[in-house]
Design a protein around this motif. Structure first.
Motif, short mmCIF file in Angstrom:
data_model
loop_
_atom_site.label_atom_id
_atom_site.label_comp_id
_atom_site.label_asym_id
_atom_site.label_seq_id
_atom_site.Cartn_x
_atom_site.Cartn_y
_atom_site.Cartn_z
N PHE A 204 18.63 30.65 81.06
CA PHE A 204 19.06 29.56 80.18
C PHE A 204 19.78 28.46 80.97
O PHE A 204 20.54 27.67 80.42
N ASP A 205 19.50 28.40 82.28
CA ASP A 205 20.08 27.39 83.17
C ASP A 205 19.91 25.99 82.56
O ASP A 205 18.84 25.66 82.05
N GLU A 206 20.97 25.20 82.61
CA GLU A 206 21.01 23.82 82.11
C GLU A 206 21.15 23.70 80.59
O GLU A 206 21.22 22.61 80.08
N PHE A 207 21.18 24.80 79.85
CA PHE A 207 21.41 24.74 78.40
C PHE A 207 22.91 24.55 78.15
O PHE A 207 23.74 25.06 78.91
N ASP A 208 23.25 23.84 77.09
CA ASP A 208 24.63 23.73 76.63
C ASP A 208 24.77 24.62 75.41
O ASP A 208 23.80 24.85 74.69
N GLY A 209 25.98 25.11 75.18
CA GLY A 209 26.21 25.94 74.01
C GLY A 209 27.68 26.01 73.67
O GLY A 209 28.53 25.48 74.38
N THR A 210 27.97 26.70 72.58
CA THR A 210 29.33 26.88 72.11
C THR A 210 29.71 28.35 72.23
O THR A 210 28.93 29.23 71.81
N VAL A 211 30.88 28.63 72.78
CA VAL A 211 31.33 30.00 72.96
C VAL A 211 31.67 30.61 71.61
O VAL A 211 32.48 30.08 70.86
N ALA A 212 31.01 31.73 71.28
CA ALA A 212 31.24 32.42 70.02
C ALA A 212 32.17 33.62 70.21
O ALA A 212 32.89 34.00 69.29
N GLU A 213 32.16 34.21 71.42
CA GLU A 213 32.98 35.39 71.68
C GLU A 213 33.25 35.51 73.17
O GLU A 213 32.38 35.22 73.99
N VAL A 214 34.47 35.95 73.52
CA VAL A 214 34.83 36.20 74.91
C VAL A 214 35.11 37.70 75.03
O VAL A 214 35.87 38.25 74.23
N MET A 215 34.47 38.35 76.00
CA MET A 215 34.61 39.80 76.19
C MET A 215 35.13 40.09 77.60
O MET A 215 34.35 40.40 78.50
N PRO A 216 36.46 39.96 77.81
CA PRO A 216 37.01 40.11 79.15
C PRO A 216 36.80 41.49 79.77
O PRO A 216 36.64 41.60 80.98
N ASP A 217 36.77 42.55 78.95
CA ASP A 217 36.56 43.90 79.50
C ASP A 217 35.20 44.05 80.16
O ASP A 217 35.03 44.82 81.08
N GLN A 218 34.22 43.28 79.65
CA GLN A 218 32.86 43.34 80.20
C GLN A 218 32.57 42.17 81.12
O GLN A 218 31.51 42.12 81.75
N GLY A 219 33.48 41.18 81.18
CA GLY A 219 33.26 40.00 82.01
C GLY A 219 32.16 39.12 81.46
O GLY A 219 31.43 38.48 82.21
N LYS A 220 32.03 39.08 80.12
CA LYS A 220 30.94 38.33 79.50
C LYS A 220 31.43 37.44 78.37
O LYS A 220 32.52 37.64 77.84
N VAL A 221 30.58 36.47 78.03
CA VAL A 221 30.80 35.62 76.86
C VAL A 221 29.52 35.59 76.04
O VAL A 221 28.43 35.73 76.59
N ARG A 222 29.68 35.43 74.73
CA ARG A 222 28.52 35.23 73.87
C ARG A 222 28.51 33.74 73.53
O ARG A 222 29.49 33.22 73.00
N VAL A 223 27.41 33.08 73.87
CA VAL A 223 27.29 31.64 73.69
C VAL A 223 26.15 31.36 72.70
O VAL A 223 25.08 31.96 72.80
N MET A 224 26.42 30.47 71.76
CA MET A 224 25.39 30.05 70.81
C MET A 224 24.64 28.88 71.45
O MET A 224 25.21 27.81 71.68
N VAL A 225 23.36 29.10 71.77
CA VAL A 225 22.52 28.12 72.44
C VAL A 225 21.41 27.71 71.47
O VAL A 225 20.87 28.54 70.74
N SER A 226 21.07 26.43 71.47
CA SER A 226 20.01 25.94 70.60
C SER A 226 18.66 26.11 71.30
O SER A 226 18.38 25.46 72.32
N ILE A 227 17.83 27.04 70.76
CA ILE A 227 16.50 27.29 71.31
C ILE A 227 15.49 26.99 70.21
O ILE A 227 15.56 27.58 69.13
N PHE A 228 14.58 26.08 70.46
CA PHE A 228 13.58 25.65 69.48
C PHE A 228 14.25 25.22 68.17
O PHE A 228 13.76 25.51 67.08
N GLY A 229 15.40 24.56 68.29
CA GLY A 229 16.09 24.03 67.12
C GLY A 229 16.89 25.05 66.33
O GLY A 229 17.40 24.74 65.26
N ARG A 230 16.99 26.28 66.85
CA ARG A 230 17.75 27.32 66.15
C ARG A 230 18.90 27.81 67.04
O ARG A 230 18.71 27.99 68.24
#
Length: 178
Positions: A138-164
């Motif tokens: 998803f390189d170069e996509f912009d999105g909004t952070v929906a969740e931060v998971m520090p124990d896993q070192g991850k974030v859940r980002v809402m990305v617009s793919i095909f308008g969804r």
């Protein structure tokens, strides 16, 4: 008398100074045969800085506390208790209580790495923040952070793919603040 681990309460931020002061007092008063080891419980933390740069650092597990392995008697108690920065021993009604081996292991993180527990990671990225994906499919996509998971070192980002809006799970180093 047995060597046991005791917990000292100190002024927060003075743990290293207390350790240094205590080491000097032990040496100057000749108590190396009663006070054996001083530990400040820490853990390695990976922080993700701007641009996905990873920085490893040590963080105190119990700010304001220092562990001391000692044979408790009136002399050793007095030396430790009267060390500058020490506010007292942890225990009920002013009586120091020794840690069990299990408590010590848990505080010091003994066995964590072998058990496959990942290092904790921290980031300045927050929920609701706009981020740019800097690597991966998803390189170069912009999105909004929906969740931060520090124990896993991850974030859940809402990305617009095909308008969804689609949730995508990414590691901290795959995103950067916009």
């Amino acid at each position: 008398m047995a060597k046991k681990w005791y917990v000292l309460h100190t002024y927060s931020g003075y743990e290293n100074k207390v350790k240094q002061n205590l080491e000097q007092r032990i040496e100057s008063m000749g108590l190396e045969n009663k006070i054996f080891k001083i530990e400040i419980p820490t853990e390695k933390v990976t922080e993700i800085k701007e641009g996905g740069k990873r920085v490893e650092s040590e963080k105190k597990v119990l700010p304001g506390y220092v562990l001391v392995r000692m044979e408790l008697d009136p002399d050793s108690w007095t030396v430790v208790r009267n060390t500058p920065g020490v506010t007292g021993f942890v225990g009920s009604q002013g009586n120091p209580e020794a840690l069990t081996r299990e408590e010590y292991n848990k505080i010091m993180g003994v066995g964590k790495v072998r058990a496959g527990v990942p290092k904790k990671a921290t980031t300045s990225i927050e929920v609701g923040q706009t981020v740019k994906v800097v690597s991966g499919p998803f390189d170069e996509f912009d999105g909004t952070v929906a969740e931060v998971m520090p124990d896993q070192g991850k974030v859940r980002v809402m990305v617009s793919i095909f308008g969804r809006e689609t949730p995508v799970e990414l590691s901290f180093d795959q995103v950067a603040k916009v």
